[in-house]
Design an enzyme around this catalytic site. Structure first.
Site, PDB file in Angstrom:
ATOM      1  N   SER A 140       0.691  -1.187   0.584  1.00 22.46           N
ATOM      2  CA  SER A 140       0.064  -0.252   0.461  1.00 22.46           C
ATOM      3  C   SER A 140       0.728   0.787  -0.118  1.00 22.46           C
ATOM      4  CB  SER A 140      -1.222  -0.073   1.157  1.00 22.46           C
ATOM      5  OG  SER A 140      -2.012   0.835   0.654  1.00 22.46           O
ATOM      6  N   GLU A 246      -1.295  -2.592  -8.328  1.00 20.99           N
ATOM      7  CA  GLU A 246      -2.980  -2.857  -7.613  1.00 20.99           C
ATOM      8  C   GLU A 246      -3.527  -1.560  -7.043  1.00 20.99           C
ATOM      9  OE1 GLU A 246      -3.335  -2.848  -4.026  1.00 20.99           O
ATOM     10  OE2 GLU A 246      -1.111  -2.158  -3.350  1.00 20.99           O
ATOM     11  N   HIS A 316      -4.709  -5.159  -1.651  1.00 22.77           N
ATOM     12  CA  HIS A 316      -5.253  -5.442  -0.254  1.00 22.77           C
ATOM     13  C   HIS A 316      -6.297  -6.663  -0.324  1.00 22.77           C
ATOM     14  CE1 HIS A 316      -3.828  -1.372  -1.337  1.00 22.77           C
ATOM     15  NE2 HIS A 316      -4.228  -0.916   0.029  1.00 22.77           N
TER      16      HIS A 316
END
Length: 346
Positions: A140, A246, A316
């Protein structure tokens, strides 16, 4: 008075003398691998991005590290708060610099992502980091940190769990195989248990954008964060790379804008291969019409005519695989697999 020829000769000599000596850059340095983890090793718990407001969450991370057979050590500023950040930029960077200097610390594990890693990149001591190679892992917002360290030092870093991720069996197994055992693993989507009695796979499906195999160093992470460091000193050289992306919770038009940024910045033109992972909560805006996420990704990637696939179990998710940043891998865009060509640790 000097004539034109004399002036040009003097000017050329002056420019030559003023030309700086070439120095070794991160790109010219050899790949650097960190030592593998061993039972009882000390793991530095850092908070390089968003603050942790609930004490119980920190205790959960400590229990997870102990459950791995490792010993947690809290960074001096791990409990600090500055608005939504875990303390000042310089203090968060200082914790990372300190743990890389401490010989007894074997790895650095962030509590969470959120936002803030890009702010600390100018304050990291990359020479200290290179002189003391260690495992640093996260995903992230931690994308900015692991990419910057790889770009500036050539140290293999790891896209993988943060402290507050699930640490279920498959996640823990991936972490152990790559970072403890030093295996050169092949990463592919799991077969979901719910599909055991079906004629076809429903979950974790791979879609091939362009078939084929490709080799290159693996680079990637969160699309929003990666896009934000394009054009800086902190993005690794993308020439011949395998890029994986992502994201989460973004409107599709925003994802299109982010991928367009990578396109017009020339990032896509350099790639050997491409992987798009998962994007939970990525939905159309409430408007009259929208492209689908598949249309956005295919539209940007298919014209490149490089091996590429969509739907990798990266992002995630409940279980997060451990991926080596900067290591040579081979992808198969039909099988939907990433094969490490060597160990990521020594």
């Amino acid at each position: 008075m000097l004539n034109r020829r004399q002036f040009l000769q003097i000017a050329a000599t002056t420019c030559a003398l003023a030309t700086p000596l070439k120095i070794a850059t991160a790109k010219s340095r050899p790949l650097l691998k960190p030592p593998r983890l061993k039972p009882g090793a000390i793991v530095g718990i850092i908070s390089p991005a968003s603050a942790t407001f609930v004490r119980e969450e920190l205790n959960i991370v400590l229990d997870a590290v102990r459950g791995l057979g490792l010993v947690p050590k809290l960074a001096p500023h791990v409990g600090d708060r500055y608005g939504y950040l875990a303390g000042s930029d310089k203090d968060r960077a200082a914790d990372i610099n300190q743990f890389f200097q401490e010989a007894q610390v074997s790895a650095l594990l962030p509590i969470r992502g959120g936002w803030g890693c890009s702010r600390i990149l100018p304050y990291l001591d990359y020479e200290i980091i290179r002189q003391n190679p260690k495992i640093i892992i996260g995903f992230s917002d931690i994308t900015a940190l692991i990419l910057a360290i790889n770009a500036r030092t050539q140290l293999v870093t790891f896209h993988g769990p943060n402290g507050l991720t699930s640490w279920r069996t498959s996640q823990t197994e991936s972490f152990r195989r790559v970072l403890f055992a030093g295996e050169a693993v092949t990463i592919a989507n799991p077969k979901d248990g719910d599909d055991g009695d079906r004629l076809m796979q429903v979950k974790n499906r791979i879609q091939t954008i362009t078939p084929g195999k490709a080799q290159g160093k693996l680079i990637g992470g969160n699309l929003s964060v990666l896009s934000g460091i394009v054009g800086s000193l902190y993005l690794p050289d993308m020439a011949g790379a395998i890029l994986f992306l992502e994201d989460t919770g973004e409107n599709i038009y925003r994802l299109d804008r982010l991928m367009t940024h990578l396109k017009i910045a020339g990032v896509f033109d350099k790639l050997a291969g491409f992987i798009f992972g998962q994007c939970p909560g990525c939905t159309p805006d409430a408007d009259y019409g929208s492209l689908t996420l598949e249309e956005v990704v295919w539209g940007h990637i298919q014209p490149l005519k490089i091996p590429a696939y969509y739907g990798a179990a990266i992002g995630h998710l409940e279980n997060i695989v451990t991926l080596p940043i900067g290591l040579e891998v081979e992808i198969d865009a039909v099988a939907g697999s990433i094969k490490m060509l060597e160990s990521a640790v020594i």
